[in-house]
Design a protein around this motif. Structure first.
Motif, mmCIF file in Angstrom:
data_model
loop_
_atom_site.group_PDB
_atom_site.id
_atom_site.type_symbol
_atom_site.label_atom_id
_atom_site.label_comp_id
_atom_site.label_asym_id
_atom_site.label_seq_id
_atom_site.Cartn_x
_atom_site.Cartn_y
_atom_site.Cartn_z
ATOM 1 N N GLU A 67 -0.933 5.262 13.258
ATOM 2 C CA GLU A 67 0.130 4.247 12.443
ATOM 3 C C GLU A 67 1.729 4.654 12.707
ATOM 4 O O GLU A 67 2.401 4.057 12.766
ATOM 5 C CB GLU A 67 -0.118 4.198 11.006
ATOM 6 C CG GLU A 67 -1.479 3.425 10.914
ATOM 7 C CD GLU A 67 -1.664 3.534 9.495
ATOM 8 O OE1 GLU A 67 -1.021 2.672 8.836
ATOM 9 O OE2 GLU A 67 -2.763 3.953 8.748
ATOM 10 N N VAL A 115 5.115 4.971 2.449
ATOM 11 C CA VAL A 115 5.349 6.013 3.366
ATOM 12 C C VAL A 115 5.968 5.799 4.601
ATOM 13 O O VAL A 115 7.106 6.411 4.925
ATOM 14 C CB VAL A 115 4.130 7.045 3.464
ATOM 15 C CG1 VAL A 115 4.179 7.815 4.330
ATOM 16 C CG2 VAL A 115 3.711 7.555 2.047
ATOM 17 N N ASP A 116 5.628 4.808 5.173
ATOM 18 C CA ASP A 116 6.172 4.328 6.438
ATOM 19 C C ASP A 116 7.315 3.953 6.396
ATOM 20 O O ASP A 116 8.384 4.217 7.089
ATOM 21 C CB ASP A 116 5.214 3.359 7.255
ATOM 22 C CG ASP A 116 5.598 2.712 8.604
ATOM 23 O OD1 ASP A 116 5.678 3.895 9.450
ATOM 24 O OD2 ASP A 116 5.822 1.656 8.742
ATOM 25 N N THR A 137 0.985 -1.088 -0.066
ATOM 26 C CA THR A 137 -0.064 0.018 0.003
ATOM 27 C C THR A 137 1.016 1.189 -0.070
ATOM 28 O O THR A 137 1.883 1.079 0.345
ATOM 29 C CB THR A 137 -0.938 0.052 1.107
ATOM 30 O OG1 THR A 137 0.073 0.054 2.347
ATOM 31 C CG2 THR A 137 -1.878 -1.118 1.398
ATOM 32 N N ARG A 138 0.455 2.441 -0.396
ATOM 33 C CA ARG A 138 1.078 3.619 -0.164
ATOM 34 C C ARG A 138 1.600 3.861 1.229
ATOM 35 O O ARG A 138 2.560 4.347 1.436
ATOM 36 C CB ARG A 138 0.037 4.896 -0.810
ATOM 37 C CG ARG A 138 0.721 6.053 -0.637
ATOM 38 C CD ARG A 138 -0.178 7.324 -1.198
ATOM 39 N NE ARG A 138 -0.129 7.174 -2.442
ATOM 40 C CZ ARG A 138 1.091 7.826 -3.189
ATOM 41 N NH1 ARG A 138 2.025 8.409 -2.665
ATOM 42 N NH2 ARG A 138 0.941 7.537 -4.697
ATOM 43 N N GLU A 139 0.519 3.466 2.352
ATOM 44 C CA GLU A 139 0.747 3.718 3.558
ATOM 45 C C GLU A 139 2.125 3.034 3.981
ATOM 46 O O GLU A 139 2.959 3.442 4.721
ATOM 47 C CB GLU A 139 -0.096 3.491 4.300
ATOM 48 C CG GLU A 139 -1.407 4.469 4.305
ATOM 49 C CD GLU A 139 -2.150 4.304 2.910
ATOM 50 O OE1 GLU A 139 -3.183 4.932 2.872
ATOM 51 O OE2 GLU A 139 -2.155 3.158 2.282
ATOM 52 N N MET A 145 -1.576 9.090 8.494
ATOM 53 C CA MET A 145 -0.915 7.875 9.301
ATOM 54 C C MET A 145 -0.847 8.441 10.620
ATOM 55 O O MET A 145 -0.989 7.474 11.873
ATOM 56 C CB MET A 145 0.241 7.347 8.594
ATOM 57 C CG MET A 145 -0.112 6.688 7.165
ATOM 58 S SD MET A 145 1.441 6.358 6.377
ATOM 59 C CE MET A 145 1.996 4.933 7.550
ATOM 60 N N SER A 192 -4.122 8.544 12.345
ATOM 61 C CA SER A 192 -4.919 7.272 12.783
ATOM 62 C C SER A 192 -3.854 6.596 13.847
ATOM 63 O O SER A 192 -4.282 5.620 14.380
ATOM 64 C CB SER A 192 -4.845 6.368 11.570
ATOM 65 O OG SER A 192 -3.375 5.876 11.050
ATOM 66 N N THR A 234 -0.559 11.696 3.065
ATOM 67 C CA THR A 234 -0.472 10.158 3.376
ATOM 68 C C THR A 234 0.230 10.139 4.976
ATOM 69 O O THR A 234 -0.307 9.491 5.724
ATOM 70 C CB THR A 234 0.403 9.221 2.763
ATOM 71 O OG1 THR A 234 -0.408 9.358 1.131
ATOM 72 C CG2 THR A 234 0.299 7.922 2.954
#
Length: 193
Positions: free
Chosen positions: A123, A66-67, A61-63, A118, A121, A114
């Motif tokens: 994350e 990014v993470d 995923t994009r997340e 995150m 949320s 993003t």
């Protein structure tokens, strides 16, 4: 077509996969730093010289991407403090670290939406990142106080706030050299009187 089940073939495949992951991570970091909008996964794949399926295999995923970029940059920034301190006098290490910090902030340009989602949320924990960064700064400040080339009363929180403020002002001015001048002024203020 037969597949070679030998351990050597398996290690080569894993090494190729690890190289692909690092290539995608580096391309994503560059793409996020140079883009004013969030680049697509396809654009990142193109920049990495791999297929988009390779990007999704490593970062579904994009997340996730990014993470991974965010965490990689935090590690580089915190380990960079120790590396700079090992090779330079503390005051010089701190000034060079400020440039690393500016580069770290620049990687956030193309992933802001993003990243903020995150953080909202839960994350990504800003408190944990902040603590790691303050610890890196403290390491340099303590070495500088011991060496006598950084004021003993300098606090990591103040240095961090000063660097952030100066980089924010310089980013809005449109004068890239202003960041360097402002950071040099901050360093002058951190030297013992």
């Amino acid at each position: 077509m037969t597949t070679d089940p030998s351990p050597a073939a398996s290690q080569k495949l894993r090494a190729d996969a690890a190289r692909n992951r690092e290539t995608v991570l580096a391309a994503a970091t560059r793409a996020f730093a140079t883009s004013s909008t969030e680049p697509s996964m396809r654009a990142i794949a193109r920049q990495a010289g791999v297929g988009v399926a390779t990007v999704y295999r490593h970062f579904p995923t994009r997340e996730a991407l990014v993470d991974a970029v965010y965490q990689d940059q935090v590690v580089r920034l915190t380990s960079g403090a120790r590396e700079l301190l090992a090779g330079h006098p503390p005051a010089q290490a701190l000034r060079l670290w400020m440039d690393l910090f500016g580069d770290w902030l620049a990687t956030k340009h193309g992933m802001t939406d993003t990243l903020l989602a995150m953080i909202d949320s839960g994350e990504i924990s800003l408190a944990h990142t902040r603590q790691e960064l303050l610890s890196a700064i403290t390491t340099i400040l303590d070495a500088g106080a011991t060496a006598g080339d950084i004021r003993a009363d300098a606090r990591a929180e103040d240095v961090s706030a000063g660097v952030l403020a100066m980089l924010a002002v310089a980013a809005r001015s449109g004068d890239p050299a202003q960041a360097q001048r402002l950071l040099d002024l901050l360093m002058d203020g951190l030297r013992p009187r």
